[in-house]
Design a protein around this motif. Sequence first.
Motif, short mmCIF file in Angstrom:
data_model
loop_
_atom_site.label_atom_id
_atom_site.label_comp_id
_atom_site.label_asym_id
_atom_site.label_seq_id
_atom_site.Cartn_x
_atom_site.Cartn_y
_atom_site.Cartn_z
N ALA A 1 11.15 -46.52 -12.61
CA ALA A 1 10.93 -46.63 -14.12
C ALA A 1 12.44 -46.71 -14.71
CB ALA A 1 10.28 -45.43 -14.48
N ASP A 2 13.51 -46.19 -14.04
CA ASP A 2 15.01 -46.44 -14.58
C ASP A 2 15.44 -47.61 -14.16
OD1 ASP A 2 14.50 -43.78 -15.83
OD2 ASP A 2 15.59 -42.83 -14.41
N HIS A 3 14.77 -48.41 -13.63
CA HIS A 3 15.32 -50.06 -13.43
C HIS A 3 16.47 -49.79 -12.35
CE1 HIS A 3 12.38 -51.49 -16.30
NE2 HIS A 3 13.15 -50.69 -17.12
N LEU A 4 16.61 -49.02 -11.52
CA LEU A 4 17.58 -48.65 -10.55
C LEU A 4 17.15 -49.29 -9.39
CD1 LEU A 4 17.88 -44.67 -10.54
CD2 LEU A 4 19.17 -46.39 -11.54
N THR A 5 18.33 -50.10 -8.46
CA THR A 5 18.19 -51.09 -7.49
C THR A 5 18.11 -50.25 -6.21
OG1 THR A 5 20.50 -51.35 -7.31
CG2 THR A 5 19.18 -52.84 -9.07
N ALA A 6 18.38 -49.17 -6.23
CA ALA A 6 18.29 -48.41 -4.65
C ALA A 6 18.34 -46.88 -4.90
CB ALA A 6 19.46 -48.79 -3.86
N LEU A 7 17.84 -46.28 -3.55
CA LEU A 7 18.03 -44.90 -3.68
C LEU A 7 19.05 -44.68 -2.72
CD1 LEU A 7 14.06 -43.76 -3.76
CD2 LEU A 7 16.00 -43.49 -5.39
N THR A 8 19.77 -43.62 -2.66
CA THR A 8 20.58 -43.26 -1.78
C THR A 8 20.50 -41.76 -1.60
OG1 THR A 8 22.68 -42.86 -3.12
CG2 THR A 8 22.41 -44.89 -2.10
N ALA A 9 21.04 -41.33 -0.17
CA ALA A 9 21.11 -39.81 0.22
C ALA A 9 21.79 -39.58 1.52
CB ALA A 9 19.53 -39.37 0.64
N ASP A 10 22.44 -38.41 1.42
CA ASP A 10 23.16 -37.88 2.48
C ASP A 10 22.31 -37.09 3.32
OD1 ASP A 10 25.77 -39.23 2.06
OD2 ASP A 10 25.91 -37.76 0.56
N VAL A 11 21.88 -37.43 4.48
CA VAL A 11 20.62 -36.90 5.13
C VAL A 11 20.87 -36.19 6.55
CG1 VAL A 11 18.33 -37.62 6.15
CG2 VAL A 11 19.26 -38.61 4.21
N SER A 12 20.09 -34.98 6.91
CA SER A 12 20.58 -34.10 7.94
C SER A 12 19.90 -34.87 9.02
CB SER A 12 19.95 -32.91 7.69
OG SER A 12 18.53 -32.80 7.68
N ILE A 13 20.35 -34.45 10.20
CA ILE A 13 19.71 -34.92 11.55
C ILE A 13 18.03 -34.69 11.48
CG2 ILE A 13 19.62 -34.63 14.10
CD1 ILE A 13 22.43 -33.84 13.83
N THR A 14 17.75 -33.62 11.09
CA THR A 14 16.33 -33.22 10.77
C THR A 14 15.47 -34.17 10.05
OG1 THR A 14 17.13 -30.85 11.07
CG2 THR A 14 14.97 -31.08 10.44
N ALA A 15 16.32 -34.38 8.82
CA ALA A 15 15.39 -35.38 7.84
C ALA A 15 15.42 -36.93 8.04
CB ALA A 15 16.14 -35.07 6.68
N ARG A 16 16.53 -37.18 9.10
CA ARG A 16 16.73 -38.72 9.15
C ARG A 16 15.11 -39.46 9.41
NH1 ARG A 16 20.58 -41.96 13.59
NH2 ARG A 16 19.82 -44.08 13.13
#
Length: 143
Positions: free
Chosen positions: A93-108
């Motif tokens: 909705a905000d017209h962003l082109t990507a999502l980013t995150a620093d992800v744990s081993i558990t959540a990968r």
Amino acid sequence: MAIFLAAVTETAAADYSPEQIQAWARPEARELSTWHAAMHGRNSYVATVDGEPAGFSDIDPQGYIDMMFVAPRYLRLGVARQLLGHVESKARADHLTALTADVSITARPFFERHGFVVEAKQHPVMVGVQLTYYAMKKNLLGN
């Protein structure tokens, strides 16, 4: 804050050592009013199950997801999927082109199932203890 602490100390305990869990959680260094203010500042969303808080996530104006945690008792019920869907809808909705995150081993694995790819393996140091995270990204263009 209780959801964060339970997720880190219980759920992530399978992938991190006790020293890493303590450095990451640091319950003695957290204050509820500061946590509450930070949640508001990060544009956080809380998911509930039967009126009880079950998980939370956030998204900043650039599409960075700083936190996504689900209480251990609500794992595998679609809470994280719903949170990620909400965050992604907000990004689109905000017209962003990507999502980013620093992800744990558990959540990968969860993030990979939802279209994120690893861009880098990271080893941040928290209170003198090295952890492992993954810088991940999901392209929103063309999807």
